[in-house]
Write a protein that holds these residues in place. Structure first.
Motif, PDB file in Angstrom:
ATOM      1  N   VAL A 141      -6.175   0.826   5.424  1.00 47.84           N
ATOM      2  CA  VAL A 141      -4.844   1.054   5.989  1.00 47.84           C
ATOM      3  C   VAL A 141      -4.265   2.275   5.275  1.00 47.84           C
ATOM      4  O   VAL A 141      -4.644   2.541   4.127  1.00 47.84           O
ATOM      5  CB  VAL A 141      -3.931  -0.181   5.802  1.00 47.84           C
ATOM      6  N   LYS A 183     -10.419  -8.696   6.217  1.00 47.01           N
ATOM      7  CA  LYS A 183     -10.032  -7.769   7.297  1.00 47.01           C
ATOM      8  C   LYS A 183     -10.449  -8.329   8.655  1.00 47.01           C
ATOM      9  O   LYS A 183     -11.612  -8.715   8.823  1.00 47.01           O
ATOM     10  CB  LYS A 183     -10.697  -6.414   7.083  1.00 47.01           C
ATOM     11  N   CYS A 210       0.834  -1.212   0.000  1.00 44.31           N
ATOM     12  CA  CYS A 210       0.000   0.000   0.000  1.00 44.31           C
ATOM     13  C   CYS A 210       0.875   1.272   0.000  1.00 44.31           C
ATOM     14  O   CYS A 210       1.670   1.483   0.909  1.00 44.31           O
ATOM     15  CB  CYS A 210      -0.899   0.010   1.232  1.00 44.31           C
ATOM     16  N   GLU A 219      -6.445   7.852   8.001  1.00 49.48           N
ATOM     17  CA  GLU A 219      -6.218   8.754   6.874  1.00 49.48           C
ATOM     18  C   GLU A 219      -4.754   9.229   6.880  1.00 49.48           C
ATOM     19  O   GLU A 219      -4.312   9.939   7.786  1.00 49.48           O
ATOM     20  CB  GLU A 219      -7.165   9.965   6.859  1.00 49.48           C
ATOM     21  N   SER A 220      -4.033   8.849   5.832  1.00 47.59           N
ATOM     22  CA  SER A 220      -2.590   9.115   5.801  1.00 47.59           C
ATOM     23  C   SER A 220      -2.249  10.611   5.888  1.00 47.59           C
ATOM     24  O   SER A 220      -1.266  10.979   6.525  1.00 47.59           O
ATOM     25  CB  SER A 220      -1.960   8.482   4.558  1.00 47.59           C
TER      26      SER A 220
HETATM   27  N1  LIG Z   1      -7.581   7.959   1.956  1.00 48.96           N
HETATM   28  C1  LIG Z   1      -6.896   6.829   2.545  1.00 48.96           C
HETATM   29  C2  LIG Z   1      -6.646   5.816   1.454  1.00 48.96           C
HETATM   30  C3  LIG Z   1      -5.993   4.536   1.992  1.00 48.96           C
HETATM   31  C4  LIG Z   1      -6.240   3.356   1.049  1.00 48.96           C
HETATM   32  O1  LIG Z   1      -6.799   3.494  -0.049  1.00 48.96           O
HETATM   33  N2  LIG Z   1      -5.793   2.175   1.502  1.00 48.96           N
HETATM   34  C5  LIG Z   1      -6.079   0.972   0.751  1.00 48.96           C
HETATM   35  C6  LIG Z   1      -4.843   0.106   0.586  1.00 48.96           C
HETATM   36  S1  LIG Z   1      -3.607   0.908  -0.380  1.00 48.96           S
HETATM   37  C7  LIG Z   1      -7.088   0.125   1.540  1.00 48.96           C
HETATM   38  O2  LIG Z   1      -7.021   0.034   2.745  1.00 48.96           O
HETATM   39  N3  LIG Z   1      -8.017  -0.502   0.820  1.00 48.96           N
HETATM   40  C8  LIG Z   1      -8.986  -1.364   1.399  1.00 48.96           C
HETATM   41  C9  LIG Z   1     -10.381  -0.863   1.246  1.00 48.96           C
HETATM   42  O3  LIG Z   1     -10.573   0.261   0.750  1.00 48.96           O
HETATM   43  O4  LIG Z   1     -11.305  -1.595   1.648  1.00 48.96           O
HETATM   44  C10 LIG Z   1      -5.599   7.289   3.209  1.00 48.96           C
HETATM   45  O5  LIG Z   1      -5.024   8.280   2.720  1.00 48.96           O
HETATM   46  O6  LIG Z   1      -5.182   6.709   4.233  1.00 48.96           O
END
Ligand SMILES: N[C@@H](CCC(=O)N[C@@H](CS)C(=O)NCC(=O)O)C(=O)O
Length: 231
Positions: free
Chosen positions: A50, A37, A10, A63-64
């Motif tokens: 994540v 999950k 990720c 949120e990153s």
């Molecule tokens: N806006 C979120 C995006 C994080 C994201 O898209 N993570 C993906 C993995 S790269 C995830 O957890 N996907 C699983 C899902 O959406 O169910 C951030 O900035 O933390």
């Protein structure tokens, strides 16, 4: 100790772990399967995504973007003396990077030439903007000091380097300042430090098998290849 909940490939997680590595902040990491999950994760992650960070006080952050700001607030910024205007610009350029994480993932996942070329065009727009912005006089995006902008783009630059090494295709083709910036960011060692030891293998299994990047017999003639116009 800080805990990061992660999925190995990720880019949003890598931005956070790269920021922690850059500041030498210790953390532990737990990987989860996003296709399955665990309930404890769903119980604490409001968006079900994540990265999440569990602080030393046991508070779960998500949120990153917010996690990156917390790291700065809690541990101090990478650079001193940044004006409010510059900080706003830094966040905006960082956002342009993180907004392109999924664009890059989608591009790398393309199964056929037409889709790959269409997505590559869109993805490369951001790099053309970067090329114009870079002075070509400093190591990193703004200066010789690493900044949050470099950290935000690190996952993209790292993945582009792996793609180039495996397939010869260079997303930064024809962009010499962006290429030099990529080399400088990779030379910090933060890209490797911020991912698991088997990152390349997992990444390749996901993006570099059964995709146009590896299966495409004519990838050489698609846009540029390092051996042609970027030689
Ligand atoms: N806006 C979120 C995006 C994080 C994201 O898209 N993570 C993906 C993995 S790269 C995830 O957890 N996907 C699983 C899902 O959406 O169910 C951030 O900035 O933390």
């Amino acid at each position: 100790m800080i805990k990061i909940v992660s999925f190995k490939i990720c880019p949003f997680v890598q931005r956070v772990t790269a920021a922690l590595e850059a500041k030498k902040i210790p953390y532990e990491i737990e990987y989860i399967d996003l296709n399955n999950k665990p309930q404890w994760f769903l119980d604490v992650s409001p968006n079900g995504q994540v990265p999440i960070m569990i602080t030393t006080n046991g508070v779960t952050l998500f949120e990153s973007d917010a996690i990156i700001e917390y790291i700065d607030d809690e541990h101090g910024p990478l650079e001193q003396g940044v004006t409010n205007e510059q900080r706003a610009l830094d966040r905006a350029w960082s956002y342009l990077g993180s907004k392109n994480y999924l664009t890059q993932c989608g591009t790398m996942s393309s199964k056929d030439k037409a889709t790959f070329e269409q997505r590559t065009d869109k993805f490369q727009t951001a790099f053309h903007k970067v090329e114009k912005q870079l002075s070509g006089q400093s190591k990193f995006f703004k200066s010789d000091t690493l900044s949050n902008i470099d950290i935000a783009w690190l996952p993209i630059l790292h993945r582009a380097a792996i793609v180039k090494a495996h397939s010869g295709f260079d997303f930064l083709c024809g962009l010499p300042k962006a290429q030099a910036w990529q080399q400088a960011v990779l030379a910090t060692g933060l890209a490797d430090k911020s991912v698991a030891a088997d990152f390349n293998e997992k990444f390749s299994d996901f993006y570099l098998s059964n995709t146009y990047l590896t299966e495409g017999k004519d990838i050489q003639s698609t846009a540029c290849r390092s051996t042609s116009c970027c030689g």
